[in-house]
Design a protein around this motif. Structure first.
Motif, PDB file in Angstrom:
ATOM      1  N   SER A 172       0.950  -1.122   0.025  1.00  0.00           N
ATOM      2  CA  SER A 172      -0.087   0.115  -0.023  1.00  0.00           C
ATOM      3  C   SER A 172       0.889   1.195   0.204  1.00  0.00           C
ATOM      4  N   GLU A 173       0.237   2.227  -0.021  1.00  0.00           N
ATOM      5  CA  GLU A 173       0.986   3.703   0.127  1.00  0.00           C
ATOM      6  C   GLU A 173       1.431   3.757   1.533  1.00  0.00           C
ATOM      7  N   THR A 174       2.335   4.679   1.687  1.00  0.00           N
ATOM      8  CA  THR A 174       2.766   4.852   3.318  1.00  0.00           C
ATOM      9  C   THR A 174       1.967   5.619   4.243  1.00  0.00           C
ATOM     10  N   TYR A 175       1.291   5.035   5.154  1.00  0.00           N
ATOM     11  CA  TYR A 175       0.410   5.778   5.844  1.00  0.00           C
ATOM     12  C   TYR A 175       1.251   6.105   7.276  1.00  0.00           C
ATOM     13  N   GLN A 176       0.845   7.280   8.036  1.00  0.00           N
ATOM     14  CA  GLN A 176       1.391   7.957   9.079  1.00  0.00           C
ATOM     15  C   GLN A 176       0.908   7.590  10.289  1.00  0.00           C
ATOM     16  N   ASN A 177      -0.501   6.945  10.535  1.00  0.00           N
ATOM     17  CA  ASN A 177      -1.263   6.705  11.742  1.00  0.00           C
ATOM     18  C   ASN A 177      -1.213   4.949  11.600  1.00  0.00           C
ATOM     19  N   CYS A 178       0.114   4.149  11.899  1.00  0.00           N
ATOM     20  CA  CYS A 178       0.015   3.040  11.997  1.00  0.00           C
ATOM     21  C   CYS A 178       0.040   2.400  13.224  1.00  0.00           C
ATOM     22  N   LEU A 179      -0.475   1.228  13.650  1.00  0.00           N
ATOM     23  CA  LEU A 179      -0.357   0.550  15.146  1.00  0.00           C
ATOM     24  C   LEU A 179      -0.054  -0.949  14.580  1.00  0.00           C
ATOM     25  N   PRO A 180       0.228  -1.690  15.683  1.00  0.00           N
ATOM     26  CA  PRO A 180       0.380  -2.998  15.498  1.00  0.00           C
ATOM     27  C   PRO A 180      -1.032  -3.602  15.400  1.00  0.00           C
ATOM     28  N   LEU A 181      -1.395  -4.498  14.646  1.00  0.00           N
ATOM     29  CA  LEU A 181      -2.542  -5.072  14.675  1.00  0.00           C
ATOM     30  C   LEU A 181      -3.275  -5.719  16.070  1.00  0.00           C
ATOM     31  N   THR A 182      -2.408  -5.938  16.754  1.00  0.00           N
ATOM     32  CA  THR A 182      -2.545  -6.884  18.061  1.00  0.00           C
ATOM     33  C   THR A 182      -3.014  -5.544  19.155  1.00  0.00           C
ATOM     34  N   ALA A 183      -3.002  -4.261  18.830  1.00  0.00           N
ATOM     35  CA  ALA A 183      -3.549  -3.199  19.735  1.00  0.00           C
ATOM     36  C   ALA A 183      -5.165  -3.214  19.439  1.00  0.00           C
ATOM     37  N   LEU A 184      -5.559  -3.688  18.311  1.00  0.00           N
ATOM     38  CA  LEU A 184      -7.144  -3.533  18.256  1.00  0.00           C
ATOM     39  C   LEU A 184      -7.943  -4.348  19.112  1.00  0.00           C
ATOM     40  N   GLU A 186       0.899   6.670  38.732  1.00  0.00           N
ATOM     41  CA  GLU A 186       0.859   5.335  38.220  1.00  0.00           C
ATOM     42  C   GLU A 186       0.147   5.328  36.572  1.00  0.00           C
ATOM     43  N   TRP A 187       0.235   4.273  36.114  1.00  0.00           N
ATOM     44  CA  TRP A 187      -0.417   4.229  34.471  1.00  0.00           C
ATOM     45  C   TRP A 187      -1.908   3.695  34.656  1.00  0.00           C
ATOM     46  N   VAL A 188      -2.827   4.216  33.981  1.00  0.00           N
ATOM     47  CA  VAL A 188      -4.027   3.851  34.011  1.00  0.00           C
ATOM     48  C   VAL A 188      -4.587   3.841  32.573  1.00  0.00           C
ATOM     49  N   ILE A 189      -5.398   2.680  32.400  1.00  0.00           N
ATOM     50  CA  ILE A 189      -5.883   2.366  31.243  1.00  0.00           C
ATOM     51  C   ILE A 189      -6.981   3.249  30.657  1.00  0.00           C
ATOM     52  N   ALA A 190      -6.937   3.989  29.452  1.00  0.00           N
ATOM     53  CA  ALA A 190      -7.973   4.956  28.927  1.00  0.00           C
ATOM     54  C   ALA A 190      -8.336   4.268  27.626  1.00  0.00           C
ATOM     55  N   ARG A 191      -9.613   4.342  27.317  1.00  0.00           N
ATOM     56  CA  ARG A 191     -10.210   3.676  25.955  1.00  0.00           C
ATOM     57  C   ARG A 191     -10.227   4.884  25.133  1.00  0.00           C
ATOM     58  N   VAL A 192      -9.757   4.865  23.792  1.00  0.00           N
ATOM     59  CA  VAL A 192      -9.855   5.687  22.535  1.00  0.00           C
ATOM     60  C   VAL A 192     -10.538   4.956  21.363  1.00  0.00           C
ATOM     61  N   ASP A 193     -11.740   5.519  20.861  1.00  0.00           N
ATOM     62  CA  ASP A 193     -12.461   4.798  19.648  1.00  0.00           C
ATOM     63  C   ASP A 193     -11.648   5.058  18.641  1.00  0.00           C
ATOM     64  N   ILE A 194     -11.490   4.212  17.524  1.00  0.00           N
ATOM     65  CA  ILE A 194     -10.787   4.445  16.368  1.00  0.00           C
ATOM     66  C   ILE A 194     -11.534   3.751  15.169  1.00  0.00           C
ATOM     67  N   THR A 195     -11.089   4.261  14.022  1.00  0.00           N
ATOM     68  CA  THR A 195     -11.664   3.517  12.695  1.00  0.00           C
ATOM     69  C   THR A 195     -10.504   2.773  11.930  1.00  0.00           C
ATOM     70  N   VAL A 231      -8.847   1.136  21.140  1.00  0.00           N
ATOM     71  CA  VAL A 231      -7.363   0.801  21.551  1.00  0.00           C
ATOM     72  C   VAL A 231      -7.351   1.160  23.092  1.00  0.00           C
ATOM     73  N   PHE A 232      -6.383   0.524  23.734  1.00  0.00           N
ATOM     74  CA  PHE A 232      -6.307   1.241  24.989  1.00  0.00           C
ATOM     75  C   PHE A 232      -5.003   2.210  25.013  1.00  0.00           C
ATOM     76  N   VAL A 233      -5.245   3.023  25.834  1.00  0.00           N
ATOM     77  CA  VAL A 233      -4.010   3.991  25.858  1.00  0.00           C
ATOM     78  C   VAL A 233      -3.665   4.258  27.323  1.00  0.00           C
ATOM     79  N   LEU A 234      -2.400   4.537  27.649  1.00  0.00           N
ATOM     80  CA  LEU A 234      -1.811   4.559  29.050  1.00  0.00           C
ATOM     81  C   LEU A 234      -1.841   6.125  29.250  1.00  0.00           C
ATOM     82  N   ARG A 235      -2.466   6.450  30.599  1.00  0.00           N
ATOM     83  CA  ARG A 235      -2.581   7.756  31.062  1.00  0.00           C
ATOM     84  C   ARG A 235      -1.958   7.899  32.515  1.00  0.00           C
ATOM     85  N   ARG A 236      -1.245   9.109  32.878  1.00  0.00           N
ATOM     86  CA  ARG A 236      -0.718   8.979  33.961  1.00  0.00           C
ATOM     87  C   ARG A 236      -1.676   9.500  35.166  1.00  0.00           C
TER      88      ARG A 236
END
Length: 648
Positions: free
Chosen positions: A566-578, A600-609, A587-592
């Protein structure tokens, strides 16, 4: 004075060096116990902290994280399909031809003009005759095609013209009636205006008459009262003269009365003196009594005369009272007349004011006739208004009906035109269908005629390989090819089906690897996608790939493997993060987060497409930044709000 703790320590050292007996640093027992307890408490807290840290470390999930990066995705797909000749030609014949013999079986190469199949000649002749009859019928149908919708359109146009004329006639009729009603209404308004003016004039005349009557009554009252007062003045003067004469007679009467009383008293005194005379008293009262009685007689006569004169001089105020009563009566009578005149004036002014305000005073006799004229004018005006409203309502009803008739006629005309167009199109379709069918039958007749001319034999139209053919004793069927030839000079293609989502990542011109078996051994060749069809009802697309030269046979199974960067995409993540749930992809993102145990690190949810993905990476769109640490794996099940630790 207590010594400093450092000084005490020095003293203890000196005592030890000198060999003196040891003395505790803190001599008081209570203080020593307090220090021991404090040391024990802090030791206990330290141990609890170590245990808490250790348990927290064991219970907290360990996660691996990654950040967004730019990547090139590798799109892959595989499908199974069939290899067949790029160009196949089927030879179809009419139904009912009986195969006598087959000269070229399946897989046999043939040249142009070589005999393929031999048919029964009577069956060929029968089919030619049948086709000629069908062609004749089609010619008749084509000749009979005509336009039958024109008369309906003309009739609809005539009805529309009649409806429009009827609408115009009704509109003109009601326009004339409306003009006449407006003229009558204007005249009635003038009549009402004149009647109202006449009523006001009558009321004003009534007020004027009442005002003049009041003035006349006041003048007559003044004259009558003036005359009564003059008569009363005359009676008052006469009463004064009589009063003077009476007063004088009264004075004389009073004087005579007084003299009479004196004379009576004198006689009484003398008589008393005589009665009380003593025997030895020699006094003679005879002369004196006589003289007193004479005086009494004279006084009596004078009294009688004065009384008589007084009775003659007795005055009365009856004439004066009558004059006074007459004056009061005149005043009262004329006052009533004045009040009556005032009432008449007030009533007239009230009528005038009411008339000016438009109130009904038809009960007043003075204005009843004018009020009746107004009422009659208003009634006529109301009738004219109702007639105008009825006319307007009738106009609206008839114009609405006429308008509906026009609309109906227009709709009928439009429908007739549409039907005519549809009929013309249907006739054109029938004509084209019949012509096409005639052309096909003529071609079939020509093909059968060619077979008949060749002695009942079907010849190969071009060089190729027989893919499929009828067997001896078979009969041709409508819609089925009697013989299928593949043109070897046009090459071979691979055709397979792929799901719509996978196919959209590829396009014509992409490369792939084709695997197939030839003579029992696996073969591999590089191919290029020639075309990708649109999805069918099951969301499958047909992928066609052109094969290079090789020893292929039609109907050979094969597998095609496709891969494309494919073309080069800027916003790429490992498929295991889905992660996915009922709320969608996320995906789950860490927040202080700060707590009593520190940061401490706390899990936060971020909706994606997910825009694109391959077997390892995915291109996403969502509220993420390049500094966000996205969870890609965890040693425990985690959810939003959980505390975690980052591996390593």
């Amino acid at each position: 004075m207590r010594l400093h703790i450092g000084e005490k320590i020095r003293q203890q050292k000196a005592m030890l060096i000198s060999g003196k007996k040891y003395r505790p640093l803190i001599e008081e027992r209570v203080q020593r116990m307090a220090v021991y307890l404090m040391i024990g408490f802090f030791a206990f807290m330290f141990v609890c902290t170590i245990i808490s840290r250790a348990s927290h470390s064991f219970t907290t999930a360990h996660v691996a994280v990654s950040s967004m990066t730019s990547k090139t995705l590798m799109n892959r797909a595989e499908m199974e399909g069939i290899i067949h000749a790029a160009a196949e030609k089927g030879i179809s014949l009419p139904d009912g031809l009986k195969v006598v013999s087959v000269n070229a079986g399946e897989g046999k190469p043939v040249d142009r003009g070589e005999i393929l199949i031999e048919f029964d000649i009577p069956s060929v002749e029968e089919q030619i005759k049948k086709l000629e009859e069908e062609i004749h019928i089609l010619n008749l149908r084509i000749d009979l095609s005509a336009d039958n919708g024109g008369n309906d359109v003309i009739e609809a146009q005539r009805k529309l013209a009649d409806a429009q004329k009827a609408y115009e006639r009704i509109a003109a009729k009601y326009a004339r009636t409306d003009i006449r009603l407006k003229e009558d209404y204007a005249k009635l308004e003038e009549t009402l205006e004149d009647a109202e003016k006449n009523l006001i004039k009558k009321a004003e005349e009534l007020v004027k008459e009442a005002r003049e009557n009041l003035e006349n009554v006041r003048e007559d009252a003044e004259d009558a009262i003036r005359a009564a007062e003059q008569a009363l003045d005359e009676e008052s003067e006469n009463l004064d003269d009589a009063e003077d004469s009476y007063q004088q007679a009264l004075e004389t009467y009073e004087q005579a009365k007084e003299e009479l009383n004196k004379a009576n008293q004198r006689v009484s005194e003398i008589k008393e003196a005589i009665a009380g005379k003593q025997p030895d008293d020699a006094t003679d009262y005879t002369e004196e009594l006589k003289a007193a009685e004479e005086e009494l007689s004279i006084a009596q006569k004078a009294f009688n005369q004065a009384k008589k004169e007084l009775s003659k001089a007795d005055y009365t105020s009856s004439s004066y009272d009558r004059a006074d009563d007459n004056r009061d009566s005149i005043k009262s009578r004329w006052k009533r007349k004045i009040e009556k005149a005032k009432d008449a004036l007030y009533k007239a002014e009230t009528v005038l004011e009411a008339v000016r305000e438009g109130k009904d005073f038809s009960s007043e006799s003075a204005v009843s006739e004018a009020q009746a004229a107004i009422d009659a004018a208003r009634e006529a005006l109301n009738r004219a208004r109702r007639e105008s409203e009825d006319n307007q309502y009738s106009e609206e009803e008839e114009l609405y009906a006429a308008g509906r008739a026009v609309e109906t006629a227009e709709a009928a005309l439009e429908d007739a035109r549409r039907q005519s167009d549809v009929l013309q199109r249907e006739e054109e379709i029938d004509r084209l269908t019949n012509e096409s069918e005639r052309s096909d039958k003529e071609k079939s007749r020509a093909a059968l005629q060619e077979i008949l001319d060749n002695g009942g034999c079907l010849l190969a139209p071009a060089p190729g390989t027989v893919v499929r053919t009828l067997e001896r004793g078979d009969q041709t069927k409508e819609g089925e090819d009697a013989v299928i030839l593949s043109s070897a000079d046009r090459g071979f293609v691979f055709e397979g089906k792929l799901d719509k989502d996978s196919a959209r990542r590829f396009s014509a011109g992409d490369k792939g690897e084709l695997y197939y078996k030839l003579d029992g051994s696996s073969q591999k060749t590089d191919v290029e996608i020639q075309s990708i069809s649109t999805p069918d009802e099951s969301d499958q697309v047909l992928v066609t790939a052109v094969l290079p030269e090789g020893g292929y046979t039609s109907g050979m199974p094969a597998q095609l493997f496709l891969s494309r960067k494919s073309e080069t995409y800027q916003n790429c993540l490992p498929l295991t993060a889905l992660r996915s749930d009922s709320g969608g992809d996320h995906v789950f993102v860490l927040r202080r987060q700060s707590s009593v145990l520190g940061t401490e690190w706390v899990i936060a949810r971020v909706d994606i497409t997910v825009k694109e993905r391959d077997s390892q990476m995915m291109y996403v769109d969502g509220a993420l930044t390049y500094s966000d640490q996205v969870v890609i794996s965890s040693n425990k099940i985690i959810s939003e709000g959980d505390r975690v630790r980052i591996e390593n």
